[in-house]
Design a protein around this motif. Structure first.
Motif, mmCIF file in Angstrom:
data_model
loop_
_atom_site.group_PDB
_atom_site.id
_atom_site.type_symbol
_atom_site.label_atom_id
_atom_site.label_comp_id
_atom_site.label_asym_id
_atom_site.label_seq_id
_atom_site.Cartn_x
_atom_site.Cartn_y
_atom_site.Cartn_z
ATOM 1 N N ASP A 121 42.167 54.313 39.744
ATOM 2 C CA ASP A 121 43.233 53.564 40.405
ATOM 3 C C ASP A 121 42.724 52.148 40.612
ATOM 4 O OD1 ASP A 121 45.689 53.192 41.555
ATOM 5 O OD2 ASP A 121 45.168 54.089 43.484
ATOM 6 N N LYS A 127 45.091 47.032 44.314
ATOM 7 C CA LYS A 127 46.456 46.603 44.620
ATOM 8 C C LYS A 127 46.523 46.173 46.083
ATOM 9 C CE LYS A 127 47.763 50.663 42.934
ATOM 10 N NZ LYS A 127 46.777 50.957 41.898
ATOM 11 N N PRO A 128 47.669 45.697 46.555
ATOM 12 C CA PRO A 128 47.779 45.326 47.972
ATOM 13 C C PRO A 128 47.568 46.515 48.906
ATOM 14 C CG PRO A 128 49.545 44.312 46.704
ATOM 15 C CD PRO A 128 48.854 45.287 45.782
ATOM 16 N N VAL A 149 50.270 49.202 49.697
ATOM 17 C CA VAL A 149 50.540 50.227 48.678
ATOM 18 C C VAL A 149 49.674 51.457 48.946
ATOM 19 C CG1 VAL A 149 50.419 50.788 46.222
ATOM 20 C CG2 VAL A 149 51.197 48.522 46.948
ATOM 21 N N ASP A 168 37.293 47.606 49.094
ATOM 22 C CA ASP A 168 38.223 48.210 48.129
ATOM 23 C C ASP A 168 38.162 49.735 48.200
ATOM 24 O OD1 ASP A 168 39.208 45.792 47.157
ATOM 25 O OD2 ASP A 168 37.645 45.621 45.636
ATOM 26 N N LYS A 186 38.869 51.981 45.001
ATOM 27 C CA LYS A 186 39.766 51.367 44.027
ATOM 28 C C LYS A 186 38.976 50.335 43.233
ATOM 29 C CE LYS A 186 42.757 53.976 45.917
ATOM 30 N NZ LYS A 186 43.146 55.232 45.232
ATOM 31 N N GLU A 224 38.319 47.145 40.278
ATOM 32 C CA GLU A 224 38.619 46.079 39.324
ATOM 33 C C GLU A 224 38.223 46.610 37.948
ATOM 34 O OE1 GLU A 224 40.160 43.419 39.907
ATOM 35 O OE2 GLU A 224 39.956 43.026 42.066
ATOM 36 N N GLU A 238 51.110 49.754 33.823
ATOM 37 C CA GLU A 238 51.066 48.381 34.323
ATOM 38 C C GLU A 238 51.815 48.203 35.638
ATOM 39 O OE1 GLU A 238 49.148 46.178 33.356
ATOM 40 O OE2 GLU A 238 48.460 47.002 31.445
ATOM 41 N N ASP A 239 52.793 49.066 35.906
ATOM 42 C CA ASP A 239 53.533 48.951 37.163
ATOM 43 C C ASP A 239 52.648 49.293 38.352
ATOM 44 O OD1 ASP A 239 55.853 48.155 35.894
ATOM 45 O OD2 ASP A 239 56.617 50.204 35.679
ATOM 46 N N TYR A 240 51.917 50.403 38.242
ATOM 47 C CA TYR A 240 51.076 50.850 39.350
ATOM 48 C C TYR A 240 49.592 50.518 39.156
ATOM 49 C CZ TYR A 240 54.796 53.377 41.702
ATOM 50 O OH TYR A 240 55.935 53.704 42.402
ATOM 51 N N ARG A 241 49.246 49.933 38.018
ATOM 52 C CA ARG A 241 47.836 49.595 37.738
ATOM 53 C C ARG A 241 46.942 50.820 37.938
ATOM 54 N NH1 ARG A 241 45.777 45.063 37.011
ATOM 55 N NH2 ARG A 241 44.005 45.328 38.416
ATOM 56 N N TYR A 242 47.279 51.834 37.170
ATOM 57 C CA TYR A 242 46.542 53.096 37.175
ATOM 58 C C TYR A 242 46.241 53.416 35.720
ATOM 59 C CZ TYR A 242 45.397 57.979 38.192
ATOM 60 O OH TYR A 242 44.739 59.186 38.336
#
Length: 325
Positions: free
Chosen positions: A192, A195-196, A199, A248, A286, A288, A310-314
């Motif tokens: 994962d 992200k902010p 979320v 993170d 999480k 990078e 790409e929507d959830y960066r998973y």
């Protein structure tokens, strides 16, 4: 149906006393993640995967559904082992393609014997697939793979479980995976990406009308107490997950609503909780992307390809054991 073969029946793997004492003696007492996955905990986690706010399982399922045939072709191994297989619902999407391409042996590794049996039952209809469950923690399963001298193997590490460790634990686990795999063997892991904070805090806490996450966190301490002769006042605890943006990491904790002492005779320890004290019951790091690939590469595993929502960066990341390492 006859229960599938289950090896490594190490009933004592719950009772790693020295490790438990060390974890409980940390400045922030910590319960190891495997205590979350007894029979009850495994069932609760299955409920978590169905929560409307828990995106990880949905993302991974979508990636495996869309790219399963491509992933199976790239794995190209007659044996597929999985660390922390759980119910293997998502894994079946991949194994359908693996077993269609070649006879495949599936080696799920999990601390829940019940989940190993359930997962194997779900695979029963797949022609060309043989299942042998390995009951134990990751380390025991990897040692079995390293020592058996068998056919090439692809190790799956799904569910973003790579994040459920401290930095030191993750380094040690990746080193063990690297030492287990032979040149040409594969590692498919999911992670994962950062992200902010909102979320993650929405994802790792129960939405209104649900309590799966709270019960799952509470079961870590309750299971520990049951194993070592203690009793916990669960009503005196409150479960909350918070995202630490500096590290993170999603930090899951039990907070004491009132004072209580949890005697653990089997550990010769008492966990003293005063109102406002907390116990860690779960990390979820999480990543990078570039840092993750660099960390894995240090153990002789080179990135081959990846599939990212790409929507959830998973993402799913396929590594190959480097023959020149």
């Amino acid at each position: 149906m006859t229960a599938p073969p289950v090896e490594l029946e190490q009933g004592s793997f719950w009772d790693d006393v020295e490790a438990l004492r060390a974890h409980l003696a940390e400045p922030l007492p910590r319960i190891p993640p495997w205590f979350g996955y007894d029979e009850l905990g495994s069932e609760l986690f299955e409920q978590i995967t169905e929560l409307p706010t828990y995106y990880l399982t949905r993302c991974e399922r979508a990636l495996l559904t869309r790219y399963g045939a491509d992933i199976a072709a790239r794995l190209d191994c007659p044996r597929v082992a999985e660390l922390g297989s759980g119910s293997a619902k998502k894994t079946r999407l991949l194994l359908e393609h693996c077993s269609a391409a070649r006879p495949t042996t599936y080696l799920p590794i999990d601390v829940s014997r019940e989940m190993l049996v359930l997962g194997a039952e779900r695979m029963a209809h797949l022609p060309g697939l043989t299942v042998t469950g390995l009951w134990g923690r990751y380390e025991a399963g990897l040692d079995r793979l390293r020592d058996d001298g068998g056919a090439p193997v692809a190790v799956l590490f799904l569910g973003a479980n790579i994040g459920n460790t401290t930095v030191d634990e993750r380094t040690a686990l990746l080193a063990r995976i690297g030492a287990t795999l032979r040149p040409g063997d594969a590692l498919l892991l999911s992670a994962d990406l950062v992200k902010p904070a909102e979320v993650f805090e929405t994802c790792y806490n129960d939405p209104p009308g649900h309590e799966a996450f709270a019960r799952f966190w509470l079961n870590h301490l309750d299971h520990l107490a049951r194993r070592f002769g203690g009793v916990v006042d669960l009503d005196g605890l409150h479960a909350v997950a918070h995202y630490d943006t500096g590290a993170d990491v999603v930090d899951g904790r039990l907070w004491a609503r009132r004072d209580q002492s949890v005697a653990l005779p089997g550990l010769d320890r008492t966990l003293e909780l005063r109102r406002g004290d907390s116990v860690n019951v779960g990390f979820s790091a999480k990543f990078e992307r570039d840092r993750l690939l660099t960390d894995v590469a240090r153990h002789g595993l080179r990135i081959e390809t990846e599939w990212v929502d790409e929507d959830y960066r998973y993402g799913l990341f396929l590594f190959r054991r480097d023959s020149g390492w």
